[in-house]
Design a protein around this motif. Structure first.
Motif, PDB file in Angstrom:
ATOM      1  N   UNK A  34      24.595  44.336  54.796  1.00 30.45           N
ATOM      2  CA  UNK A  34      24.637  43.836  56.178  1.00 30.45           C
ATOM      3  C   UNK A  34      24.077  42.621  56.530  1.00 30.45           C
ATOM      4  N   UNK A  35      23.120  42.398  55.763  1.00 26.96           N
ATOM      5  CA  UNK A  35      22.088  41.301  56.016  1.00 26.96           C
ATOM      6  C   UNK A  35      22.540  39.985  55.230  1.00 26.96           C
ATOM      7  N   UNK A  36      23.487  40.148  54.160  1.00 29.67           N
ATOM      8  CA  UNK A  36      23.870  39.181  53.389  1.00 29.67           C
ATOM      9  C   UNK A  36      24.123  37.808  53.921  1.00 29.67           C
ATOM     10  N   UNK A  37      24.887  37.721  55.213  1.00 32.16           N
ATOM     11  CA  UNK A  37      25.362  36.717  55.863  1.00 32.16           C
ATOM     12  C   UNK A  37      24.093  35.750  56.119  1.00 32.16           C
ATOM     13  N   UNK A  38      22.764  36.103  56.253  1.00 33.19           N
ATOM     14  CA  UNK A  38      21.623  35.316  56.697  1.00 33.19           C
ATOM     15  C   UNK A  38      21.416  34.557  55.523  1.00 33.19           C
ATOM     16  N   UNK A  39      21.596  34.809  54.269  1.00 34.72           N
ATOM     17  CA  UNK A  39      21.177  34.114  53.069  1.00 34.72           C
ATOM     18  C   UNK A  39      22.327  33.276  52.278  1.00 34.72           C
ATOM     19  N   UNK A  40      23.352  32.895  53.250  1.00 30.86           N
ATOM     20  CA  UNK A  40      24.546  32.139  52.402  1.00 30.86           C
ATOM     21  C   UNK A  40      24.076  31.105  51.750  1.00 30.86           C
ATOM     22  N   UNK A  41      23.103  30.261  52.323  1.00 33.88           N
ATOM     23  CA  UNK A  41      22.831  29.032  51.548  1.00 33.88           C
ATOM     24  C   UNK A  41      22.196  29.202  50.209  1.00 33.88           C
ATOM     25  N   UNK A  42      21.873  30.288  49.689  1.00 34.38           N
ATOM     26  CA  UNK A  42      21.273  30.464  48.730  1.00 34.38           C
ATOM     27  C   UNK A  42      22.146  31.458  47.645  1.00 34.38           C
ATOM     28  N   UNK A  43      23.398  31.507  48.140  1.00 33.03           N
ATOM     29  CA  UNK A  43      24.430  32.215  46.964  1.00 33.03           C
ATOM     30  C   UNK A  43      24.548  31.304  46.155  1.00 33.03           C
ATOM     31  N   UNK A  44      24.970  31.643  44.915  1.00 34.75           N
ATOM     32  CA  UNK A  44      25.311  30.942  43.749  1.00 34.75           C
ATOM     33  C   UNK A  44      26.611  29.854  43.820  1.00 34.75           C
ATOM     34  N   UNK A 100      32.340  34.146  57.538  1.00 35.09           N
ATOM     35  CA  UNK A 100      32.224  35.462  56.655  1.00 35.09           C
ATOM     36  C   UNK A 100      33.051  36.677  57.441  1.00 35.09           C
ATOM     37  N   UNK A 101      33.984  37.198  56.764  1.00 34.29           N
ATOM     38  CA  UNK A 101      34.139  38.631  57.404  1.00 34.29           C
ATOM     39  C   UNK A 101      34.038  39.752  56.647  1.00 34.29           C
ATOM     40  N   UNK A 102      34.121  40.806  57.035  1.00 28.83           N
ATOM     41  CA  UNK A 102      34.038  42.299  56.628  1.00 28.83           C
ATOM     42  C   UNK A 102      35.229  42.539  55.970  1.00 28.83           C
ATOM     43  N   UNK A 103      35.134  43.708  54.984  1.00 33.17           N
ATOM     44  CA  UNK A 103      36.411  43.979  54.321  1.00 33.17           C
ATOM     45  C   UNK A 103      37.315  44.804  55.346  1.00 33.17           C
ATOM     46  N   UNK A 104      38.736  44.159  55.711  1.00 33.48           N
ATOM     47  CA  UNK A 104      39.832  44.780  56.289  1.00 33.48           C
ATOM     48  C   UNK A 104      40.552  45.685  55.713  1.00 33.48           C
ATOM     49  N   UNK A 105      40.786  45.644  54.520  1.00 32.85           N
ATOM     50  CA  UNK A 105      41.610  46.710  53.846  1.00 32.85           C
ATOM     51  C   UNK A 105      41.339  46.658  52.335  1.00 32.85           C
ATOM     52  N   UNK A 106      41.530  47.802  51.615  1.00 29.18           N
ATOM     53  CA  UNK A 106      41.385  47.936  50.224  1.00 29.18           C
ATOM     54  C   UNK A 106      42.288  47.121  49.318  1.00 29.18           C
ATOM     55  N   UNK A 107      41.690  46.515  48.364  1.00 25.55           N
ATOM     56  CA  UNK A 107      42.395  45.513  47.509  1.00 25.55           C
ATOM     57  C   UNK A 107      42.520  46.018  46.066  1.00 25.55           C
ATOM     58  N   UNK A 108      43.710  45.987  45.305  1.00 21.67           N
ATOM     59  CA  UNK A 108      43.572  46.128  43.963  1.00 21.67           C
ATOM     60  C   UNK A 108      43.676  45.125  43.245  1.00 21.67           C
ATOM     61  N   UNK A 109      42.688  44.635  42.360  1.00 23.00           N
ATOM     62  CA  UNK A 109      42.634  43.372  41.397  1.00 23.00           C
ATOM     63  C   UNK A 109      42.713  43.835  39.913  1.00 23.00           C
ATOM     64  N   UNK A 110      43.264  42.739  39.241  1.00 23.47           N
ATOM     65  CA  UNK A 110      43.456  43.143  37.888  1.00 23.47           C
ATOM     66  C   UNK A 110      41.954  43.117  37.169  1.00 23.47           C
ATOM     67  N   UNK A 111      41.793  43.578  35.986  1.00 18.45           N
ATOM     68  CA  UNK A 111      40.778  43.836  35.299  1.00 18.45           C
ATOM     69  C   UNK A 111      39.998  42.438  34.889  1.00 18.45           C
ATOM     70  N   UNK A 112      41.131  41.675  34.420  1.00 18.27           N
ATOM     71  CA  UNK A 112      40.448  40.380  34.026  1.00 18.27           C
ATOM     72  C   UNK A 112      39.741  39.511  34.963  1.00 18.27           C
TER      73      UNK A 112
END
Ligand SMILES: [Zn+2]
Length: 203
Positions: A34-44, A100-112
């Motif tokens: 829940x605090x991640x948004x405060x650290x955006x400038x240090x994301x990869x 930044x927005x939180x999850x709004x729905x489950x998503x299925x993604x491919x393994x690769x």
């Protein structure tokens, strides 16, 4: 847990916002998503839109016939339900701002495309239960009956046409140690039904 890229000169700033030092990785990190948004400038690295997958994922399993011997193996995909979506949008002056927005729905993604999540407990589960392994950095699955390599196909359809079909899916909930960024995260309108109505097992 999310690892950050904090330059030495900015360490006090990161610390004052609540980041902690991880001596093993030699990086600053945050634990509460829940605090991640405060650290955006240090994301990869830079990006246009991406998703930060937090805390746990589901592996979604569906029966699939081996194209060689005809016996049933399983097709696997990843379902994410806990994530943040980070993206840039222009304001009225044409300047780009990050949202930044939180999850709004489950998503299925491919393994690769989800490969960065396939490690630790998740990879072990895939090895033991589905003959899926990482070989030279690529995901590979072998039929458990004839041992031939089955293609991990991104086009294999996990969509459904009726709620009845959700009974063919099993969802395995697996915690992830380190939160991970992904881009290229798709979405299908039936993902939410698969999440709601399929059998779920906590691993
Ligand atoms: Zn086979």
């Amino acid at each position: 847990m999310l690892l950050l890229n904090v330059p030495y000169a900015e360490k006090d700033e990161a610390k004052s916002l609540g980041a902690k030092w991880n001596p093993k990785f030699k990086k600053w990190y945050v634990t509460n998503s829940k605090d991640y948004y405060k650290f955006i400038k240090w994301f990869e690295e830079d990006y246009e839109e991406r998703f930060l997958i937090c805390d746990y994922i589901y592996l979604v399993s569906k029966n699939r016939k081996c194209p060689y011997c005809g016996f049933e193996n399983n097709e696997i995909k990843v379902m994410i339900t806990e994530y943040y979506n980070f993206y840039f949008e222009p304001d009225n002056d044409g300047e780009f701002y990050e949202y930044c927005s939180g999850a709004d729905s489950p998503r299925i993604i491919d393994l690769s495309p989800a490969k960065r999540l396939i490690k630790g407990k998740v990879l072990n589960f895939l090895k033991i239960n589905y003959n899926i392994d990482l070989v030279n950095g690529r995901l590979s699955q072998h039929c458990k009956f004839c041992d031939r390599q089955i293609k991990i196909s991104p086009s294999f359809d996990f969509g459904i046409h009726s709620l009845e079909e959700t009974k063919y899916f099993t969802l395995y909930k697996i915690p992830i140690k380190e939160d991970v960024f992904l881009d290229n995260v798709g979405w299908c309108s039936t993902d939410e039904y698969i999440y709601t109505y399929s059998k779920k097992i906590v691993v």
